[in-house]
Design a protein around this motif. Sequence first.
Motif, PDB file in Angstrom:
ATOM      1  N   UNK A  96       0.835  -1.195   0.000  1.00 39.38           N
ATOM      2  CA  UNK A  96       0.000   0.000   0.000  1.00 39.38           C
ATOM      3  C   UNK A  96       0.871   1.246   0.000  1.00 39.38           C
ATOM      4  N   UNK A  97       0.789   2.004  -1.090  1.00 37.68           N
ATOM      5  CA  UNK A  97       1.539   3.237  -1.259  1.00 37.68           C
ATOM      6  C   UNK A  97       0.536   4.391  -1.307  1.00 37.68           C
ATOM      7  N   UNK A  98       0.897   5.486  -1.931  1.00 43.20           N
ATOM      8  CA  UNK A  98       0.071   6.689  -1.923  1.00 43.20           C
ATOM      9  C   UNK A  98       0.166   7.432  -3.246  1.00 43.20           C
ATOM     10  N   UNK A  99      -0.922   8.106  -3.621  1.00 44.97           N
ATOM     11  CA  UNK A  99      -0.888   8.952  -4.812  1.00 44.97           C
ATOM     12  C   UNK A  99      -0.029  10.190  -4.580  1.00 44.97           C
ATOM     13  N   UNK A 100       0.414  10.394  -3.347  1.00 42.97           N
ATOM     14  CA  UNK A 100       1.307  11.518  -3.063  1.00 42.97           C
ATOM     15  C   UNK A 100       2.616  11.466  -3.817  1.00 42.97           C
ATOM     16  N   UNK A 105       0.343  18.745  -9.596  1.00 43.29           N
ATOM     17  CA  UNK A 105       0.078  18.888 -11.030  1.00 43.29           C
ATOM     18  C   UNK A 105      -0.913  20.007 -11.303  1.00 43.29           C
ATOM     19  N   UNK A 106      -1.037  20.938 -10.360  1.00 45.12           N
ATOM     20  CA  UNK A 106      -1.872  22.105 -10.570  1.00 45.12           C
ATOM     21  C   UNK A 106      -3.315  21.789 -10.877  1.00 45.12           C
ATOM     22  N   UNK A 107      -3.842  20.715 -10.302  1.00 49.69           N
ATOM     23  CA  UNK A 107      -5.211  20.311 -10.560  1.00 49.69           C
ATOM     24  C   UNK A 107      -5.377  19.447 -11.793  1.00 49.69           C
ATOM     25  N   UNK A 108      -4.277  19.140 -12.493  1.00 51.05           N
ATOM     26  CA  UNK A 108      -4.358  18.304 -13.690  1.00 51.05           C
ATOM     27  C   UNK A 108      -4.474  16.827 -13.355  1.00 51.05           C
ATOM     28  N   UNK A 109      -4.710  16.035 -14.404  1.00 53.65           N
ATOM     29  CA  UNK A 109      -4.922  14.603 -14.228  1.00 53.65           C
ATOM     30  C   UNK A 109      -3.603  13.838 -14.278  1.00 53.65           C
ATOM     31  N   UNK A 110      -3.513  12.767 -13.479  1.00 55.59           N
ATOM     32  CA  UNK A 110      -2.364  11.866 -13.507  1.00 55.59           C
ATOM     33  C   UNK A 110      -2.883  10.432 -13.595  1.00 55.59           C
ATOM     34  N   UNK A 112      -1.112   6.037 -13.827  1.00 56.79           N
ATOM     35  CA  UNK A 112       0.035   5.232 -13.386  1.00 56.79           C
ATOM     36  C   UNK A 112       1.266   5.417 -14.263  1.00 56.79           C
ATOM     37  N   UNK A 113       1.094   5.962 -15.459  1.00 57.10           N
ATOM     38  CA  UNK A 113       2.242   6.224 -16.327  1.00 57.10           C
ATOM     39  C   UNK A 113       2.869   7.590 -16.069  1.00 57.10           C
ATOM     40  N   UNK A 114       2.250   8.382 -15.215  1.00 60.70           N
ATOM     41  CA  UNK A 114       2.823   9.676 -14.845  1.00 60.70           C
ATOM     42  C   UNK A 114       4.016   9.441 -13.927  1.00 60.70           C
ATOM     43  N   UNK A 115       5.199   9.934 -14.263  1.00 57.78           N
ATOM     44  CA  UNK A 115       6.370   9.684 -13.406  1.00 57.78           C
ATOM     45  C   UNK A 115       6.193  10.335 -12.034  1.00 57.78           C
ATOM     46  N   UNK A 116       6.545   9.632 -10.967  1.00 60.73           N
ATOM     47  CA  UNK A 116       6.545  10.269  -9.643  1.00 60.73           C
ATOM     48  C   UNK A 116       7.423  11.507  -9.659  1.00 60.73           C
ATOM     49  N   UNK A 117       6.912  12.591  -9.071  1.00 61.92           N
ATOM     50  CA  UNK A 117       7.630  13.865  -9.189  1.00 61.92           C
ATOM     51  C   UNK A 117       7.338  14.752  -7.987  1.00 61.92           C
ATOM     52  N   UNK A 118       7.470  14.185  -6.799  1.00 59.46           N
ATOM     53  CA  UNK A 118       7.274  14.983  -5.596  1.00 59.46           C
ATOM     54  C   UNK A 118       8.607  15.176  -4.894  1.00 59.46           C
ATOM     55  N   UNK A 123       7.320  11.368   0.052  1.00 63.00           N
ATOM     56  CA  UNK A 123       7.044  10.807  -1.264  1.00 63.00           C
ATOM     57  C   UNK A 123       8.276  10.126  -1.849  1.00 63.00           C
ATOM     58  N   UNK A 124       9.430  10.747  -1.668  1.00 65.18           N
ATOM     59  CA  UNK A 124      10.676  10.148  -2.164  1.00 65.18           C
ATOM     60  C   UNK A 124      10.917   8.805  -1.484  1.00 65.18           C
ATOM     61  N   UNK A 125      10.647   8.735  -0.176  1.00 65.55           N
ATOM     62  CA  UNK A 125      10.807   7.477   0.553  1.00 65.55           C
ATOM     63  C   UNK A 125       9.827   6.425   0.039  1.00 65.55           C
ATOM     64  N   UNK A 126       8.622   6.848  -0.319  1.00 57.82           N
ATOM     65  CA  UNK A 126       7.638   5.919  -0.863  1.00 57.82           C
ATOM     66  C   UNK A 126       8.104   5.321  -2.178  1.00 57.82           C
ATOM     67  N   UNK A 127       8.639   6.156  -3.037  1.00 59.92           N
ATOM     68  CA  UNK A 127       9.115   5.657  -4.335  1.00 59.92           C
ATOM     69  C   UNK A 127      10.259   4.673  -4.130  1.00 59.92           C
ATOM     70  N   UNK A 128      11.161   4.988  -3.205  1.00 58.33           N
ATOM     71  CA  UNK A 128      12.252   4.043  -2.901  1.00 58.33           C
ATOM     72  C   UNK A 128      11.690   2.725  -2.387  1.00 58.33           C
ATOM     73  N   UNK A 129      10.661   2.805  -1.531  1.00 58.67           N
ATOM     74  CA  UNK A 129      10.068   1.586  -0.987  1.00 58.67           C
ATOM     75  C   UNK A 129       9.386   0.771  -2.084  1.00 58.67           C
ATOM     76  N   UNK A 130       8.663   1.435  -2.980  1.00 61.18           N
ATOM     77  CA  UNK A 130       8.043   0.728  -4.092  1.00 61.18           C
ATOM     78  C   UNK A 130       9.097  -0.029  -4.903  1.00 61.18           C
ATOM     79  N   UNK A 131      10.210   0.642  -5.175  1.00 62.12           N
ATOM     80  CA  UNK A 131      11.286   0.016  -5.954  1.00 62.12           C
ATOM     81  C   UNK A 131      11.871  -1.178  -5.216  1.00 62.12           C
ATOM     82  N   UNK A 132      12.057  -1.046  -3.920  1.00 62.95           N
ATOM     83  CA  UNK A 132      12.602  -2.147  -3.122  1.00 62.95           C
ATOM     84  C   UNK A 132      11.686  -3.366  -3.166  1.00 62.95           C
TER      85      UNK A 132
END
Length: 283
Positions: A96-100, A105-110, A112-118, A123-132
């Motif tokens: 279980x991760x987060x859309x964070x 994105x200034x109210x725009x749509x994202x 799963x193909x949108x690159x994480x960019x927080x 959020x950075x820790x979440x992306x590292x955890x997903x990769x692990x």
Amino acid sequence: MTGTLLSIGHGYSAQALADRLLPARWQIIGTTRSAENAKSLAARGIEPLIWPGAPLPVARATHLLSSVAPRAGDPVIEAIGAELAQARHLQWVGYLSTVGVYGDHGGGWVDEDTPPDSPSERAVARVRAETAWQEVCARAGVRLHIFRLAGIYGPGRGPFEKLRSGRAQRVIKPNQYFSRIHYDDIGQALELAIHSNVGPRIFNLCDDHPAPPQDVLEHAAHLLGIAPPPEVSFEDADLSPMARSFYGDSKRVRNDRIKRELGLQLRYPDHQSGLAAILKAEG
């Protein structure tokens, strides 16, 4: 199909899955940090385990779900990553991760193909955890589903409690959108994933209609038959650092993939239907 689910960091979202598996005679082992929570899990029919502390019984599990938030690294991977990399008996792993992770994105749509960019540390820790988790499960040849959850609400969690307690603030920030997901839809999505044949995948888990937070609060107040709190600008709002950081991201999250690939049919596609169901259940 039945099995044994090892639910690490068993909390609100994991319980939504347990509600669906227990009647089907699944065995669930749920970890918690406190003896008090362990008693609560046992009362629900879940085998409690205090962790960190006792060894995690990976060998007993057919399925594994981790709800543990990362710190510098992922605590579960740090503790049992080597064992997981050899756990070829596991039929499914969920994280279980987060859309964070998508950032602002200034109210725009994202999607799963949108690159994480927080830039936030969380959020950075979440992306590292997903990769692990992806690396460990790939080594084991185990099917991994990562769920990026939107704002979670449901029984006992949401705007009704804040309104009743007088803690609610109708914070106004132009072009601010949040996506949400109801407790029951979390449960059915996870159950569908377990029973599916879909290979390793990332799924956004959210409803169909992102909305400004003040709209949700106003509707909840309407359902309660009370006046909503007065408007307060974001700059003047009394918010914790954590809450204020959430307002730093505005985006609308698409859920097409989870519908298409898992066949998810949302019970509560918008906050109006979800809030009405919560209030009805409360009687």
